[in-house]
Design a protein around this motif. Structure first.
Motif, PDB file in Angstrom:
ATOM      1  N   GLY A  44      46.758  31.537  44.215  1.00 53.63           N
ATOM      2  CA  GLY A  44      47.817  31.839  43.243  1.00 53.63           C
ATOM      3  C   GLY A  44      47.243  32.128  41.863  1.00 53.63           C
ATOM      4  N   PRO A  45      46.450  31.204  41.316  1.00 52.74           N
ATOM      5  CA  PRO A  45      45.842  31.471  40.013  1.00 52.74           C
ATOM      6  C   PRO A  45      44.907  32.680  40.015  1.00 52.74           C
ATOM      7  CG  PRO A  45      45.702  29.128  40.526  1.00 52.74           C
ATOM      8  CD  PRO A  45      46.205  29.823  41.763  1.00 52.74           C
ATOM      9  N   VAL A  46      44.167  32.875  41.098  1.00 56.74           N
ATOM     10  CA  VAL A  46      43.256  34.026  41.182  1.00 56.74           C
ATOM     11  C   VAL A  46      44.057  35.322  41.190  1.00 56.74           C
ATOM     12  CG1 VAL A  46      41.649  35.230  42.713  1.00 56.74           C
ATOM     13  CG2 VAL A  46      41.316  32.804  42.222  1.00 56.74           C
ATOM     14  N   GLU A  47      45.092  35.382  42.025  1.00 57.74           N
ATOM     15  CA  GLU A  47      45.914  36.594  42.070  1.00 57.74           C
ATOM     16  C   GLU A  47      46.559  36.865  40.717  1.00 57.74           C
ATOM     17  OE1 GLU A  47      49.691  38.576  44.435  1.00 57.74           O
ATOM     18  OE2 GLU A  47      48.704  36.826  45.305  1.00 57.74           O
ATOM     19  N   ALA A  48      47.067  35.820  40.066  1.00 54.56           N
ATOM     20  CA  ALA A  48      47.677  35.993  38.748  1.00 54.56           C
ATOM     21  C   ALA A  48      46.662  36.579  37.768  1.00 54.56           C
ATOM     22  CB  ALA A  48      48.213  34.655  38.241  1.00 54.56           C
ATOM     23  N   HIS A  49      45.444  36.058  37.790  1.00 55.52           N
ATOM     24  CA  HIS A  49      44.413  36.556  36.874  1.00 55.52           C
ATOM     25  C   HIS A  49      44.070  38.018  37.165  1.00 55.52           C
ATOM     26  CE1 HIS A  49      41.134  36.107  33.999  1.00 55.52           C
ATOM     27  NE2 HIS A  49      40.445  36.887  34.814  1.00 55.52           N
ATOM     28  N   LEU A  50      43.942  38.363  38.443  1.00 59.91           N
ATOM     29  CA  LEU A  50      43.529  39.718  38.805  1.00 59.91           C
ATOM     30  C   LEU A  50      44.631  40.758  38.594  1.00 59.91           C
ATOM     31  CD1 LEU A  50      41.495  39.061  42.077  1.00 59.91           C
ATOM     32  CD2 LEU A  50      40.587  39.658  39.811  1.00 59.91           C
ATOM     33  N   THR A  51      45.888  40.351  38.732  1.00 63.78           N
ATOM     34  CA  THR A  51      46.990  41.314  38.663  1.00 63.78           C
ATOM     35  C   THR A  51      47.722  41.320  37.327  1.00 63.78           C
ATOM     36  OG1 THR A  51      48.603  39.735  39.546  1.00 63.78           O
ATOM     37  CG2 THR A  51      47.412  41.136  41.150  1.00 63.78           C
ATOM     38  N   GLY A  52      47.556  40.270  36.537  1.00 64.12           N
ATOM     39  CA  GLY A  52      48.300  40.171  35.284  1.00 64.12           C
ATOM     40  C   GLY A  52      49.682  39.560  35.455  1.00 64.12           C
ATOM     41  N   ALA A  92      38.580  44.822  42.889  1.00 62.18           N
ATOM     42  CA  ALA A  92      37.877  44.077  41.841  1.00 62.18           C
ATOM     43  C   ALA A  92      36.356  44.208  41.959  1.00 62.18           C
ATOM     44  CB  ALA A  92      38.273  42.610  41.892  1.00 62.18           C
ATOM     45  N   SER A  93      35.730  44.350  40.812  1.00 60.62           N
ATOM     46  CA  SER A  93      34.265  44.351  40.743  1.00 60.62           C
ATOM     47  C   SER A  93      33.766  42.904  40.817  1.00 60.62           C
ATOM     48  CB  SER A  93      33.819  44.967  39.413  1.00 60.62           C
ATOM     49  OG  SER A  93      34.202  44.113  38.346  1.00 60.62           O
ATOM     50  N   PRO A  94      32.480  42.711  41.118  1.00 60.78           N
ATOM     51  CA  PRO A  94      31.931  41.353  41.109  1.00 60.78           C
ATOM     52  C   PRO A  94      32.125  40.655  39.758  1.00 60.78           C
ATOM     53  CG  PRO A  94      30.408  42.827  42.215  1.00 60.78           C
ATOM     54  CD  PRO A  94      31.496  43.689  41.609  1.00 60.78           C
ATOM     55  N   GLU A  95      32.028  41.410  38.676  1.00 56.18           N
ATOM     56  CA  GLU A  95      32.224  40.814  37.341  1.00 56.18           C
ATOM     57  C   GLU A  95      33.663  40.327  37.168  1.00 56.18           C
ATOM     58  OE1 GLU A  95      28.843  43.382  37.593  1.00 56.18           O
ATOM     59  OE2 GLU A  95      30.950  43.985  37.822  1.00 56.18           O
ATOM     60  N   ARG A  96      34.599  41.127  37.644  1.00 56.17           N
ATOM     61  CA  ARG A  96      36.020  40.754  37.545  1.00 56.17           C
ATOM     62  C   ARG A  96      36.316  39.524  38.404  1.00 56.17           C
ATOM     63  NH1 ARG A  96      40.207  40.162  34.842  1.00 56.17           N
ATOM     64  NH2 ARG A  96      42.170  41.046  35.550  1.00 56.17           N
ATOM     65  N   LEU A  97      35.693  39.446  39.569  1.00 57.47           N
ATOM     66  CA  LEU A  97      35.881  38.280  40.434  1.00 57.47           C
ATOM     67  C   LEU A  97      35.277  37.028  39.811  1.00 57.47           C
ATOM     68  CD1 LEU A  97      35.263  39.906  43.909  1.00 57.47           C
ATOM     69  CD2 LEU A  97      37.461  39.300  42.861  1.00 57.47           C
ATOM     70  N   LEU A  98      34.148  37.180  39.114  1.00 57.62           N
ATOM     71  CA  LEU A  98      33.572  36.032  38.406  1.00 57.62           C
ATOM     72  C   LEU A  98      34.504  35.578  37.288  1.00 57.62           C
ATOM     73  CD1 LEU A  98      31.352  33.983  37.935  1.00 57.62           C
ATOM     74  CD2 LEU A  98      30.147  35.712  36.559  1.00 57.62           C
ATOM     75  N   GLU A  99      35.139  36.516  36.593  1.00 58.16           N
ATOM     76  CA  GLU A  99      36.127  36.153  35.563  1.00 58.16           C
ATOM     77  C   GLU A  99      37.269  35.350  36.182  1.00 58.16           C
ATOM     78  OE1 GLU A  99      37.691  39.643  33.686  1.00 58.16           O
ATOM     79  OE2 GLU A  99      35.725  40.316  32.988  1.00 58.16           O
ATOM     80  N   ALA A 100      37.774  35.822  37.325  1.00 55.61           N
ATOM     81  CA  ALA A 100      38.875  35.123  37.994  1.00 55.61           C
ATOM     82  C   ALA A 100      38.433  33.742  38.461  1.00 55.61           C
ATOM     83  CB  ALA A 100      39.395  35.949  39.166  1.00 55.61           C
ATOM     84  N   ALA A 101      37.220  33.659  38.984  1.00 58.47           N
ATOM     85  CA  ALA A 101      36.688  32.368  39.431  1.00 58.47           C
ATOM     86  C   ALA A 101      36.538  31.409  38.259  1.00 58.47           C
ATOM     87  CB  ALA A 101      35.342  32.575  40.122  1.00 58.47           C
ATOM     88  N   THR A 102      36.044  31.911  37.151  1.00 61.81           N
ATOM     89  CA  THR A 102      35.878  31.085  35.957  1.00 61.81           C
ATOM     90  C   THR A 102      37.233  30.621  35.437  1.00 61.81           C
ATOM     91  OG1 THR A 102      33.830  32.229  35.428  1.00 61.81           O
ATOM     92  CG2 THR A 102      34.899  31.022  33.629  1.00 61.81           C
ATOM     93  N   TRP A 104      39.864  30.149  37.212  1.00 61.08           N
ATOM     94  CA  TRP A 104      40.349  29.132  38.143  1.00 61.08           C
ATOM     95  C   TRP A 104      39.717  27.777  37.845  1.00 61.08           C
ATOM     96  CZ3 TRP A 104      37.890  26.301  42.086  1.00 61.08           C
ATOM     97  CH2 TRP A 104      38.763  25.492  42.834  1.00 61.08           C
ATOM     98  N   THR A 105      38.450  27.750  37.430  1.00 59.53           N
ATOM     99  CA  THR A 105      37.794  26.467  37.149  1.00 59.53           C
ATOM    100  C   THR A 105      38.375  25.785  35.910  1.00 59.53           C
ATOM    101  OG1 THR A 105      35.976  27.420  35.845  1.00 59.53           O
ATOM    102  CG2 THR A 105      35.631  27.190  38.230  1.00 59.53           C
ATOM    103  N   HIS A 106      39.225  26.493  35.175  1.00 56.43           N
ATOM    104  CA  HIS A 106      39.902  25.888  34.021  1.00 56.43           C
ATOM    105  C   HIS A 106      41.299  25.394  34.369  1.00 56.43           C
ATOM    106  CE1 HIS A 106      36.877  28.429  31.748  1.00 56.43           C
ATOM    107  NE2 HIS A 106      36.556  27.181  31.490  1.00 56.43           N
ATOM    108  N   THR A 107      41.682  25.490  35.653  1.00 55.51           N
ATOM    109  CA  THR A 107      42.969  24.958  36.092  1.00 55.51           C
ATOM    110  C   THR A 107      42.783  23.506  36.518  1.00 55.51           C
ATOM    111  OG1 THR A 107      42.690  25.554  38.425  1.00 55.51           O
ATOM    112  CG2 THR A 107      43.646  27.244  36.959  1.00 55.51           C
ATOM    113  N   GLU A 108      43.894  22.815  36.704  1.00 56.53           N
ATOM    114  CA  GLU A 108      43.824  21.420  37.142  1.00 56.53           C
ATOM    115  C   GLU A 108      43.098  21.289  38.480  1.00 56.53           C
ATOM    116  OE1 GLU A 108      46.852  17.821  38.404  1.00 56.53           O
ATOM    117  OE2 GLU A 108      47.577  19.376  37.053  1.00 56.53           O
ATOM    118  N   ASP A 109      43.396  22.179  39.424  1.00 56.48           N
ATOM    119  CA  ASP A 109      42.772  22.103  40.749  1.00 56.48           C
ATOM    120  C   ASP A 109      41.323  22.564  40.754  1.00 56.48           C
ATOM    121  OD1 ASP A 109      45.042  21.112  42.167  1.00 56.48           O
ATOM    122  OD2 ASP A 109      45.921  23.114  42.036  1.00 56.48           O
ATOM    123  N   GLY A 110      40.945  23.415  39.817  1.00 49.39           N
ATOM    124  CA  GLY A 110      39.590  23.955  39.796  1.00 49.39           C
ATOM    125  C   GLY A 110      38.646  23.260  38.845  1.00 49.39           C
TER     126      GLY A 110
END
Length: 144
Positions: A44-52, A92-102, A104-110
């Protein structure tokens, strides 16, 4: 011992259920199995980050982690993933996926998780999404 999550592609829900039958994967398109990569908490958070979109918008999509099989509380469970996630991962490019992953690590679950490991998972899920788009959909089979 943690839950097991198998991500895979199928042409539709019916084929996804057949592939999932008997808690064994016979996926002709390739399976991405990961222990601990819970789609409810991560995608959910990853999709939100990637799609806006907002996480609330993502979660209102009827395909967001929709339970597709009849299962008791012990599992196994099969859930659908959204087409917008598939498309965003595929593009998504690898850089964009790293942004989404990062992000996510700022969420409660991540919190406290390694963004590099999450980015690696997203890159592999992105490869599956590229192989799946546009004729197949993504799914996650879960078991204890």
């Amino acid at each position: 011992m943690g839950n097991i999550y198998d991500y895979y592609a199928a042409t539709d829900d019916t084929q996804a259920l057949v592939l999932f039958e008997g808690d064994r994967m016979a996926d002709p398109f390739g399976t991405l199995g990961l222990k601990g990569a819970d789609p409810y908490l991560i995608l959910g958070p990853v999709e939100a980050h990637l799609t806006g979109m907002s996480e609330q918008q993502v979660e209102t999509d009827p395909r967001f982690c929709e339970l597709l099989n009849d299962s008791d509380t012990e599992g196994p469970w099969l859930v659908s993933l959204t087409d917008s996630l598939r498309d965003a991962l595929a593009a998504a490019s690898p850089e964009r996926l790293l942004e989404a992953a990062t992000a996510w690590t700022h969420t409660e679950d991540g919190r406290g998780q390694d963004p590099g490991l999450m980015a690696d998972f997203l890159e592999r899920l992105g490869e599956l999404a590229r192989d799946a788009a546009p004729g197949r959909r993504l799914y996650c089979g879960m078991s204890l």
